[in-house]
Design a protein around this motif. Structure first.
Motif, PDB file in Angstrom:
ATOM      1  N   GLY A  80      -1.763  -7.012  -8.727  1.00 52.44           N
ATOM      2  CA  GLY A  80      -2.700  -6.043  -9.276  1.00 52.44           C
ATOM      3  C   GLY A  80      -3.524  -5.428  -8.164  1.00 52.44           C
ATOM      4  N   GLY A  81      -4.095  -4.278  -8.453  1.00 51.67           N
ATOM      5  CA  GLY A  81      -4.915  -3.590  -7.459  1.00 51.67           C
ATOM      6  C   GLY A  81      -5.481  -2.324  -8.048  1.00 51.67           C
ATOM      7  N   VAL A  82      -5.687  -1.334  -7.193  1.00 57.64           N
ATOM      8  CA  VAL A  82      -6.254  -0.064  -7.633  1.00 57.64           C
ATOM      9  C   VAL A  82      -5.388   1.082  -7.132  1.00 57.64           C
ATOM     10  CG1 VAL A  82      -8.634  -0.888  -7.772  1.00 57.64           C
ATOM     11  CG2 VAL A  82      -7.772   0.040  -5.615  1.00 57.64           C
ATOM     12  N   ALA A  83      -5.404   2.174  -7.881  1.00 59.34           N
ATOM     13  CA  ALA A  83      -4.677   3.385  -7.506  1.00 59.34           C
ATOM     14  C   ALA A  83      -5.584   4.581  -7.693  1.00 59.34           C
ATOM     15  CB  ALA A  83      -3.418   3.544  -8.352  1.00 59.34           C
ATOM     16  N   PHE A  84      -5.378   5.566  -6.873  1.00 62.19           N
ATOM     17  CA  PHE A  84      -6.161   6.797  -6.910  1.00 62.19           C
ATOM     18  C   PHE A  84      -5.229   7.959  -7.217  1.00 62.19           C
ATOM     19  CE2 PHE A  84      -6.595  10.629  -4.401  1.00 62.19           C
ATOM     20  CZ  PHE A  84      -7.862  11.104  -4.700  1.00 62.19           C
ATOM     21  N   ASN A  85      -5.640   8.832  -8.137  1.00 58.41           N
ATOM     22  CA  ASN A  85      -4.970  10.125  -8.274  1.00 58.41           C
ATOM     23  C   ASN A  85      -5.898  11.109  -8.962  1.00 58.41           C
ATOM     24  OD1 ASN A  85      -4.523  10.230 -11.200  1.00 58.41           O
ATOM     25  ND2 ASN A  85      -2.915   8.704 -10.897  1.00 58.41           N
ATOM     26  N   ASN A  86      -5.490  12.364  -8.993  1.00 61.13           N
ATOM     27  CA  ASN A  86      -6.318  13.418  -9.570  1.00 61.13           C
ATOM     28  C   ASN A  86      -5.654  14.028 -10.801  1.00 61.13           C
ATOM     29  OD1 ASN A  86      -4.349  14.478  -7.762  1.00 61.13           O
ATOM     30  ND2 ASN A  86      -5.399  16.445  -7.704  1.00 61.13           N
ATOM     31  N   SER A  87      -5.066  13.165 -11.645  1.00 58.24           N
ATOM     32  CA  SER A  87      -4.379  13.639 -12.846  1.00 58.24           C
ATOM     33  C   SER A  87      -5.283  14.477 -13.743  1.00 58.24           C
ATOM     34  CB  SER A  87      -3.834  12.461 -13.652  1.00 58.24           C
ATOM     35  OG  SER A  87      -2.870  11.759 -12.930  1.00 58.24           O
ATOM     36  N   PHE A  88      -6.554  14.108 -13.816  1.00 54.25           N
ATOM     37  CA  PHE A  88      -7.475  14.806 -14.706  1.00 54.25           C
ATOM     38  C   PHE A  88      -8.438  15.705 -13.945  1.00 54.25           C
ATOM     39  CE2 PHE A  88      -5.974  11.124 -16.993  1.00 54.25           C
ATOM     40  CZ  PHE A  88      -5.581  11.691 -18.201  1.00 54.25           C
ATOM     41  N   GLY A  89      -7.946  16.237 -12.812  1.00 59.98           N
ATOM     42  CA  GLY A  89      -8.746  17.178 -12.045  1.00 59.98           C
ATOM     43  C   GLY A  89      -9.673  16.474 -11.080  1.00 59.98           C
ATOM     44  N   THR A  90     -10.531  15.607 -11.592  1.00 58.54           N
ATOM     45  CA  THR A  90     -11.458  14.859 -10.763  1.00 58.54           C
ATOM     46  C   THR A  90     -10.768  13.629 -10.188  1.00 58.54           C
ATOM     47  OG1 THR A  90     -13.291  15.531 -12.182  1.00 58.54           O
ATOM     48  CG2 THR A  90     -13.675  13.663 -10.725  1.00 58.54           C
ATOM     49  N   PRO A  91     -10.834  13.406  -8.866  1.00 61.52           N
ATOM     50  CA  PRO A  91     -10.225  12.208  -8.295  1.00 61.52           C
ATOM     51  C   PRO A  91     -10.821  10.949  -8.920  1.00 61.52           C
ATOM     52  CG  PRO A  91     -10.798  13.769  -6.573  1.00 61.52           C
ATOM     53  CD  PRO A  91     -11.416  14.284  -7.839  1.00 61.52           C
ATOM     54  N   MET A  92      -9.957  10.033  -9.345  1.00 58.41           N
ATOM     55  CA  MET A  92     -10.408   8.829 -10.032  1.00 58.41           C
ATOM     56  C   MET A  92      -9.625   7.618  -9.550  1.00 58.41           C
ATOM     57  SD  MET A  92     -10.757  10.143 -13.991  1.00 58.41           S
ATOM     58  CE  MET A  92     -11.290   8.492 -14.506  1.00 58.41           C
ATOM     59  N   ALA A 131       0.845  -1.190   0.000  1.00 60.40           N
ATOM     60  CA  ALA A 131       0.000   0.000   0.000  1.00 60.40           C
ATOM     61  C   ALA A 131       0.881   1.241   0.000  1.00 60.40           C
ATOM     62  CB  ALA A 131      -0.924   0.013   1.213  1.00 60.40           C
ATOM     63  N   SER A 132       0.371   2.315  -0.583  1.00 59.60           N
ATOM     64  CA  SER A 132       1.158   3.542  -0.704  1.00 59.60           C
ATOM     65  C   SER A 132       0.240   4.748  -0.682  1.00 59.60           C
ATOM     66  CB  SER A 132       1.948   3.512  -2.019  1.00 59.60           C
ATOM     67  OG  SER A 132       2.681   4.704  -2.198  1.00 59.60           O
ATOM     68  N   ILE A 133       0.737   5.830  -0.091  1.00 58.43           N
ATOM     69  CA  ILE A 133       0.013   7.093  -0.111  1.00 58.43           C
ATOM     70  C   ILE A 133       1.029   8.232  -0.165  1.00 58.43           C
ATOM     71  CG2 ILE A 133      -0.102   7.241   2.424  1.00 58.43           C
ATOM     72  CD1 ILE A 133      -2.870   8.606   2.038  1.00 58.43           C
ATOM     73  N   ILE A 185      -3.356   0.407  -3.532  1.00 59.38           N
ATOM     74  CA  ILE A 185      -3.078  -0.866  -2.879  1.00 59.38           C
ATOM     75  C   ILE A 185      -2.940  -1.936  -3.956  1.00 59.38           C
ATOM     76  CG2 ILE A 185      -5.545  -1.358  -2.545  1.00 59.38           C
ATOM     77  CD1 ILE A 185      -4.715  -2.758   0.098  1.00 59.38           C
ATOM     78  N   VAL A 186      -1.916  -2.763  -3.814  1.00 63.62           N
ATOM     79  CA  VAL A 186      -1.655  -3.838  -4.758  1.00 63.62           C
ATOM     80  C   VAL A 186      -1.493  -5.138  -3.974  1.00 63.62           C
ATOM     81  CG1 VAL A 186       0.005  -4.775  -6.408  1.00 63.62           C
ATOM     82  CG2 VAL A 186      -0.571  -2.365  -6.481  1.00 63.62           C
ATOM     83  N   PHE A 187      -2.121  -6.207  -4.464  1.00 65.60           N
ATOM     84  CA  PHE A 187      -1.972  -7.526  -3.867  1.00 65.60           C
ATOM     85  C   PHE A 187      -1.024  -8.334  -4.754  1.00 65.60           C
ATOM     86  CE2 PHE A 187      -5.989  -5.882  -2.362  1.00 65.60           C
ATOM     87  CZ  PHE A 187      -5.893  -6.112  -0.998  1.00 65.60           C
ATOM     88  N   ILE A 188       0.065  -8.818  -4.146  1.00 67.45           N
ATOM     89  CA  ILE A 188       1.153  -9.445  -4.886  1.00 67.45           C
ATOM     90  C   ILE A 188       1.146 -10.948  -4.653  1.00 67.45           C
ATOM     91  CG2 ILE A 188       3.654  -9.521  -5.203  1.00 67.45           C
ATOM     92  CD1 ILE A 188       3.715  -6.658  -4.032  1.00 67.45           C
TER      93      ILE A 188
END
Length: 308
Positions: free
Chosen positions: A170-182, A129-131, A156-159
């Protein structure tokens, strides 16, 4: 085929990959300077490549990172539980000629910090996990930094430990590269062999592929392929924009080892593919294909790796 891959998607993969770096149980520092020679700027449409006027450019990139272990312990299966702090920065000077707005970006500054946590879930699975967050600037002026130049990220990635030398996750990541958090998919891959001959394929901090041979205790020679890049967030005419600068390189890398804690990697080869373009920082731009890139050019780099 790779030229048809969306620049925006590559930017996202790169930004997410920067969040997932497993550090050793000691402080490690890496410094690197890269040179990419000048080549013409082109546009690909319907599998036909055309020059964009007389535009051309090269690049000089300086990068650095430090990984600091905050805590570390091994379980009975030798699986680590660890907290690490990762700090990374990059400065890219783009030597562009005959460019006009809105394409011209002469320099890029990226700086980020992440808190990472790795722990085993069982004999076959681990969780990473990373933040963190960072600034992605089109200039070096500290006074120009605003919220528009910042990105936050978490994931968070499960290895799955498929073999002693193969990890896939694989897992999911969050960022706001396009303005809206996705939320976006996130990937992890680490395959390696060890010994006098070695092979490594990793998708963690960018993409890196290498096949190496130990000439002696003080020298390793590798054939390498890597993908890296930088991103600048800015405003033009009151609208949010994202300038992405990616490069895929290939070449020969002799690495001089000085003791067990210091090495000097030197690389010579080509920048085979270097997309660079301005995009709208909106959700619609994800699905809008634009294929602007610099032709192949010579590539050279020198680095320093230290462990404490």
């Amino acid at each position: 085929m790779i030229e048809n891959f969306s620049r925006k998607k590559l930017s996202l993969l790169l930004i997410m990959a920067l969040s997932y770096t497993i550090s050793p149980a000691q402080v490690s520092v890496e410094l690197k300077s890269e040179y990419i020679g000048k080549s013409s700027y082109r546009f690909m449409e319907n599998e036909k490549s055309e020059k964009v006027g007389d535009s051309k450019g090269g690049a000089l990139i300086h990068q650095g990172s430090i990984n600091i272990p905050l805590s570390f312990k091994l379980n009975e299966k030798k699986r680590p539980t660890m907290w690490t702090l990762s700090v990374a920065g990059a400065y890219a000077k783009l030597d562009n000629e005959n460019f006009t707005e809105p394409l011209v970006v002469d320099e890029i500054v990226n700086a980020g910090i992440n808190l990472n946590h790795l722990r085993p879930l069982n004999d076959r699975w681990s969780m990473l996990a990373s933040i963190g967050g960072g600034i992605y600037m089109p200039s070096t002026k500290i006074s120009d930094i605003s919220l528009n130049n910042t990105l936050g990220n978490a994931g968070i990635v499960f290895i799955r430990h498929l073999k002693p030398n193969l990890d896939l996750g694989g897992g999911v990541a969050f960022n706001n590269s396009f303005g809206t958090p996705m939320l976006f998919p996130a990937f992890y891959l680490n395959w390696r062999t060890e010994g006098k001959y070695s092979v490594n394929i990793a998708l963690m901090n960018g993409l890196a592929v290498s096949a190496g041979y130990d000439v002696g205790k003080s020298l390793r020679i590798s054939v390498i392929g890597e993908m890296n890049g930088q991103v600048a967030l800015l405003e033009q005419d009151g609208e949010g924009k994202m300038f992405s600068h990616m490069y895929m390189i290939g070449g020969l890398r002799p690495e001089i080892k000085i003791g067990k804690k210091l090495s000097i990697p030197l690389t010579g080869g080509i920048s085979a593919w270097r997309p660079a373009q301005m995009n709208d920082r909106t959700l619609k731009s994800i699905f809008k294909e634009q294929n602007y890139y610099f032709q192949s050019a010579i590539y050279a780099s020198a680095g320093l790796k230290m462990k404490f």
